[in-house]
Write a protein that holds these residues in place. Sequence first.
Motif, PDB file in Angstrom:
ATOM      1  N   VAL A 191       0.826  -1.211   0.000  1.00 48.60           N
ATOM      2  CA  VAL A 191       0.000   0.000   0.000  1.00 48.60           C
ATOM      3  C   VAL A 191       0.855   1.253   0.000  1.00 48.60           C
ATOM      4  O   VAL A 191       0.572   2.228  -0.709  1.00 48.60           O
ATOM      5  CB  VAL A 191      -0.944   0.002   1.232  1.00 48.60           C
ATOM      6  N   GLY A 192       1.952   1.229   0.763  1.00 46.85           N
ATOM      7  CA  GLY A 192       2.761   2.424   0.932  1.00 46.85           C
ATOM      8  C   GLY A 192       3.466   2.911  -0.318  1.00 46.85           C
ATOM      9  O   GLY A 192       3.927   4.060  -0.349  1.00 46.85           O
ATOM     10  N   HIS A 244      -7.801   1.609  -5.312  1.00 46.30           N
ATOM     11  CA  HIS A 244      -7.743   1.583  -3.851  1.00 46.30           C
ATOM     12  C   HIS A 244      -8.622   2.713  -3.349  1.00 46.30           C
ATOM     13  O   HIS A 244      -8.661   3.790  -3.960  1.00 46.30           O
ATOM     14  CB  HIS A 244      -6.299   1.787  -3.372  1.00 46.30           C
ATOM     15  N   GLY A 245      -9.343   2.516  -2.268  1.00 48.34           N
ATOM     16  CA  GLY A 245     -10.199   3.579  -1.758  1.00 48.34           C
ATOM     17  C   GLY A 245     -11.241   3.980  -2.780  1.00 48.34           C
ATOM     18  O   GLY A 245     -12.022   3.166  -3.282  1.00 48.34           O
ATOM     19  N   ALA A 246     -11.227   5.274  -3.131  1.00 55.42           N
ATOM     20  CA  ALA A 246     -12.205   5.783  -4.093  1.00 55.42           C
ATOM     21  C   ALA A 246     -12.042   5.159  -5.463  1.00 55.42           C
ATOM     22  O   ALA A 246     -12.998   5.072  -6.247  1.00 55.42           O
ATOM     23  CB  ALA A 246     -12.071   7.312  -4.197  1.00 55.42           C
ATOM     24  N   LYS A 306     -14.374   2.430  -7.167  1.00 57.38           N
ATOM     25  CA  LYS A 306     -15.611   2.706  -7.897  1.00 57.38           C
ATOM     26  C   LYS A 306     -15.487   2.349  -9.373  1.00 57.38           C
ATOM     27  O   LYS A 306     -16.495   2.211 -10.072  1.00 57.38           O
ATOM     28  CB  LYS A 306     -15.990   4.184  -7.751  1.00 57.38           C
ATOM     29  N   GLU A 307     -14.247   2.195  -9.851  1.00 55.00           N
ATOM     30  CA  GLU A 307     -14.014   1.887 -11.263  1.00 55.00           C
ATOM     31  C   GLU A 307     -13.917   0.376 -11.516  1.00 55.00           C
ATOM     32  O   GLU A 307     -13.391  -0.050 -12.538  1.00 55.00           O
ATOM     33  CB  GLU A 307     -12.718   2.561 -11.730  1.00 55.00           C
ATOM     34  N   ALA A 308     -14.420  -0.427 -10.589  1.00 54.89           N
ATOM     35  CA  ALA A 308     -14.271  -1.882 -10.682  1.00 54.89           C
ATOM     36  C   ALA A 308     -14.822  -2.457 -11.983  1.00 54.89           C
ATOM     37  O   ALA A 308     -14.332  -3.477 -12.483  1.00 54.89           O
ATOM     38  CB  ALA A 308     -14.944  -2.556  -9.492  1.00 54.89           C
ATOM     39  N   TYR A 329      -8.351   1.130 -18.683  1.00 60.88           N
ATOM     40  CA  TYR A 329      -7.124   1.806 -18.259  1.00 60.88           C
ATOM     41  C   TYR A 329      -5.910   1.093 -18.848  1.00 60.88           C
ATOM     42  O   TYR A 329      -5.948  -0.105 -19.155  1.00 60.88           O
ATOM     43  CB  TYR A 329      -7.030   1.831 -16.735  1.00 60.88           C
ATOM     44  N   ASP A 330      -4.814   1.854 -18.977  1.00 56.11           N
ATOM     45  CA  ASP A 330      -3.562   1.258 -19.458  1.00 56.11           C
ATOM     46  C   ASP A 330      -2.799   0.595 -18.317  1.00 56.11           C
ATOM     47  O   ASP A 330      -2.163  -0.433 -18.506  1.00 56.11           O
ATOM     48  CB  ASP A 330      -2.678   2.327 -20.108  1.00 56.11           C
ATOM     49  N   VAL A 331      -2.831   1.218 -17.149  1.00 57.42           N
ATOM     50  CA  VAL A 331      -2.143   0.693 -15.974  1.00 57.42           C
ATOM     51  C   VAL A 331      -3.082   0.784 -14.783  1.00 57.42           C
ATOM     52  O   VAL A 331      -3.646   1.847 -14.500  1.00 57.42           O
ATOM     53  CB  VAL A 331      -0.846   1.491 -15.667  1.00 57.42           C
ATOM     54  N   VAL A 332      -3.250  -0.333 -14.092  1.00 47.40           N
ATOM     55  CA  VAL A 332      -4.028  -0.378 -12.854  1.00 47.40           C
ATOM     56  C   VAL A 332      -3.082  -0.763 -11.729  1.00 47.40           C
ATOM     57  O   VAL A 332      -2.377  -1.778 -11.814  1.00 47.40           O
ATOM     58  CB  VAL A 332      -5.198  -1.385 -12.950  1.00 47.40           C
ATOM     59  N   ILE A 333      -3.044   0.060 -10.683  1.00 50.22           N
ATOM     60  CA  ILE A 333      -2.153  -0.178  -9.544  1.00 50.22           C
ATOM     61  C   ILE A 333      -3.012  -0.498  -8.335  1.00 50.22           C
ATOM     62  O   ILE A 333      -3.925   0.255  -7.988  1.00 50.22           O
ATOM     63  CB  ILE A 333      -1.285   1.070  -9.254  1.00 50.22           C
ATOM     64  N   THR A 334      -2.745  -1.618  -7.686  1.00 49.71           N
ATOM     65  CA  THR A 334      -3.526  -1.993  -6.518  1.00 49.71           C
ATOM     66  C   THR A 334      -2.626  -2.681  -5.507  1.00 49.71           C
ATOM     67  O   THR A 334      -1.437  -2.905  -5.745  1.00 49.71           O
ATOM     68  CB  THR A 334      -4.714  -2.895  -6.905  1.00 49.71           C
ATOM     69  N   SER A 335      -3.204  -3.039  -4.367  1.00 46.35           N
ATOM     70  CA  SER A 335      -2.441  -3.669  -3.284  1.00 46.35           C
ATOM     71  C   SER A 335      -2.730  -5.166  -3.214  1.00 46.35           C
ATOM     72  O   SER A 335      -3.734  -5.643  -3.753  1.00 46.35           O
ATOM     73  CB  SER A 335      -2.812  -3.016  -1.944  1.00 46.35           C
ATOM     74  N   TYR A 336      -1.862  -5.881  -2.517  1.00 44.52           N
ATOM     75  CA  TYR A 336      -2.089  -7.308  -2.313  1.00 44.52           C
ATOM     76  C   TYR A 336      -3.372  -7.529  -1.498  1.00 44.52           C
ATOM     77  O   TYR A 336      -4.117  -8.485  -1.740  1.00 44.52           O
ATOM     78  CB  TYR A 336      -0.898  -7.938  -1.596  1.00 44.52           C
TER      79      TYR A 336
END
Length: 938
Positions: free
Chosen positions: A408-409, A434-436, A439-441, A447-454
Motif C-alpha cells: 500500500v505504501g 484503492h479507496g475511491a 468505484k471503477e471496478a 485503463y492502461d495501468v491499474v495499480i492496486t495492493s495485495y
Amino acid sequence: MPLSHKVNKNKRGVEIIDLSQDDENAHRPTKISRNAKAPPLTNASSGQRFGQDTSFLPLSQSDSIRFSQLDDDDAAANDLIQSSQNLDDVDVTEYQLFDDMHTKIVGVRYYRGHATLGEHVVVAREPNNQYDPNAIRVLNVMGQQIGHIPRQIAAKLAKYMDERSLIIEGILTGVIGAYDCPMVLKLYGTGDPVRQEQLKKRMKADRLPLSKINALNLERKKQLIEAERARKRKEAERRAMALKGNGKSGPYAGSFGSLQTVDVADLEDLLDQSSSFDPRKMGQSAEKFGLKESDLANMPMVDTPPTMKTELLPYQRQGLAWMLEKEAPCLPTEESQNAVQLWKREGPRYRNVATNYAMSNEPPLASGGILADDMGLGKTIQIISLIMANSRPRSAQATTATLILSPVGVMSNWKGQIEAHVKAEHTPKILVYHGAGKKEAANLSQYDVVITSYGALVSEYTPNVKGPLSRAKGLYSVHWRRVVLDEGHTIRNPRSKGSLAACHLRADSRWTLTGTPIINSLKDLYSQVRFLRLSGGLDDLTMFNAVLIRPLNSGDPLGVSILQELMAAICLRRRKDMSFINLRLPPMKSHVLRIKFHSHEQEKYEMFQAEAKGMLDRYQTRDNETGGTGPTYTHLLEILLRMRQVCNHWALCKNRVDKLMSLLDQNKVIELTPENIKALQEILQLRIESQETCAVCLDNLEEPVITACGHAFDKSCIEQVIERQHKCPLCRADIKDTNNLVSPATELGEDTAVVEVDPNASSSKVDALLKILTAKGQAEGTKTVVFSQWTSFLHVIEPHLQHHGINFTRIDGKLNSTKRDQAINEFTNNPECTVLLASLNVCSVGLNLVAGNQVILCDSWWAPAIEDQAVDRVYRLGQTRDTTVWRLVMEGSIEDRVLAIQENKRLLSMTALSETENNKRKTKAKSANLADIEKLLG
C-alpha cells in the motif's frame, strides 16, 4: 482379455474391467482408450483433484483446477489453507533418506501416461480404491497415470504414507514394457532422533530397507564425538585465559555502578580487532554456472522507447531487451543445444531437464520472469519502459492493460514514477485501484495501468466452485496484458491467500520484482515458479522438493546445476558492485567486531544457556515421560530470546510467559480482559522477536495475531480458518469470530517494554558501540545509523549517547509517518545530529538514509535479507561517501552460531543466482525450529 474378466461401463461410458487376482492386475484400474477423456485424477501430495478445464490459463496440467472444482466449504478450506492431511505442510529439509527400494510399476498396459527413463514420477495413495484400500498409483508430472505399485509393496507402504511418517518419491529406472516398468522408491523419514528410532523399529518389522539411514547415523555419531572433544578443548582454553586475565574479560571489561565515559579508541585499532565481512562478495570468485558478470555485461540492449522522457542507463536498456525477449519465448530447435525454460529438443520430443518428463507436443512456455536487480538499480523504471515498449496483447482474449500489485505504501510512488519518466503526451491512463478508485471496478479494462495492493486482490479472491475464476467486475474480470508483482517475495508462502490470489489472475505475461527471490529457503522460489506458470512439473511442490530442494540440501551437483539453469532461464540479477553497472557508488566495507563478555555477563549468559539446555531436554521428553506436562515450545523460545538479549544488555531479559502459560494450562482459553490482552501481546511479541512461523502456513508472521488460547498465526490465515470452522487449528478451542484475535501492541510488532535499567549501568556491547561512535580517525561529518530489532535496547543506548554529548534522533514503529519524516529530516539536514537510532523492522523497507555513511547492526537473527535491506537504505544510489558496516557479535555466544546460519542462507540464495564458488557445498536452509535450537545450544 481373459474371458473371466467382467466388463461394465460407468456413467462416463468408460470401460471398467474386473480383473483377475494376479498381482499386476490387483488394483482393478480403469481402462482408458486413447481417445477417451480421462476422469479427474488426484494429486499425490494433497488429494486434490486434477481436472481438464483450461479456460483460465491453468497453473499446470496437474494444478489446473485445484481451486476451481471444489465440492464444499471443507474442500475450499483445504485448498486455501492446506490442512494437516496434506504433505505440503511438511518441512522436507528435516526429512532424511532412509533407503532406496527397487520395485516396478505394474498394470501399465491399462494406462496411457507417457514416461521416460530417469523421469521423476508422483507416487499417490488411492485409499478409496474399491478393490484395494492400500492402492498406490504412479503418475507422471502432468497428472497422467502410468500404473500402480505391486499389491505386496503397497500393503507395506500405505500406512506410512497415510500417517505421513514416510515421504515417498519415485524415479523410473527403465523403460515401460508390455506389462511393467522398473522404478526406485526413495523413502524419506523424520530427522527427529526419538521419532526416527520408533519409525525404524516399525520399518524393520515390516522388512523395509534402512541401510542408508543407519550408515548416516553412524557417521553422524562419529562427528558428534569429535565435536564434543573440540568443544571441551575450547572451553578449557577459555577458562585458562579468564584465569590469566584475573577475571577481566577482554578490551571492554570494566567496573559498573556509575555512568562511565568509555575510553576513546583509535579506529584503526577497532578495525584490527574486527574481521572483514562482505555478504555481497561471498562466492563471487568463480561463477561456474549461469550468467557470469562478463555475460551480463555483454547482453544485447535496445533503445529507450521514444515515449520515455528519461533516458535509460545502458544496463537498464539491457534489462528491457531481456524482458522483451522473455515475454515472447521460443521453443528450442533441433539444432540448438540450449534448453529453453528447462525444455530441450531431442528428436521429435521435448524433454524437461529437471523432471526428465518428455512429450511430443509442444510444451507451453511461460511469458515473463523475475527481475531481481539489487535495490536501487531501477527495477521500477525498467518495468515502466517495458509497458511503454510492448503493450500489444499476446492472446486474443487479453486487453492492453497492465496490473501492478504493490504494498500500500508505494502505490502512489508507482503512479508518480510513471508520470515522471513518461512524456506527458504519452502518459498512460492510470488508475490506483484503492479507496475511491474501487468505484471503477467495472471499467478496469479501459485503463492502461491499474495499480492496486495485495490486500485488495485478496479481498476479491474467492474460488468459484463451478468453474474458472471470472467476475463481472473487479480484478478477476480482466485478462491482463501483464501482471507485475512489486516486492514479489510477498507471495513466497505458496499456501497464503495472497499467493493463491496472484496465481489465479489471468494474464498474458507475469513479472516479479524483488531483490530477494530467496529469503529463507528454496520454497520461496517455488512460489515464484508457480506464479510464472512454468511447465514441466516444477509448479507442483512435491516435484519441486524431489528435483531441487532435496538434491541441493544433500550437496548433489546436479541439483545445483538444475537450480542455476532454472534461474538463468527466468531471472535477471545484477548487483551494484558489478563493474559494468557503473553506478559510481563509493566503496563499502563490512566488519564483524567480536566482543568479549564482562565476567558478570558471562555468568548470566552461562546460567541462561544451562537453563535452556535443561529445558530443551525436558521438552523433548515431556510427552513420553511426563504425560505432556512440562515446558512448552513457547518456554523454549523465551529462554532462547533471553540468551540473545543478554548479549546486548542483561536488563532486557525478563520472564514474560510463566504467568500467562500457567493461566492457559488451567483454563485453555483465557478471558480477554485488558490485563490478559497485555499478557497475550507479550507472548505474541516473543514469537515475533523469535521469528516464529505461522502454525497454519508455516511461513513468517507477516501480520501476526494471537488467539485467546495462546497460539500465534498470520492474520489472513487464521481468519480463513475461523470463517470455515470457528476453531483453533492447533488445540480445537472455539473461536467465535475475528474479534477474538489480539494484535501486537504496535503496528510493526515491536517490543513495547519499558526497560527499568540503571542509566549508569553499561554493557560490553554498549561500550563497543560507543567506542565506534567516538573513535579517533572517523571521517569528518560521519553519520551513523544504529539498528536493533529491540526498541527496548534503543532505550538503553539513549542515556549513554546523551552522556557522551552525541546528538541523535530516533525512528521506530510507534512513530506516525509525520514524526518519522521529521526524524529523518533532522538526521539528513542537521550537521549536529550524527546518530539515528532505528528499529530494524521500520528501516528494512521504504526509507532513504543516504545521509548516513556508517551502519552498526547491534544484533542478528535468522533472515539475513532483512539486515541487507536495512543496510541498502544507506548504501544505495545517491550515496556519495565511503560506507562502513559493523556487526556487533558477542564472542562464543549464540550470536556466533546465528552468523553461521545466516551464511548458509546467503550461500543458498547466491547458489540460485549463480554466485557460489563451490557448487558441491551443502547449502541446507535453516529455520527457527527445534533442530536449530539444538544446534544453537551446542
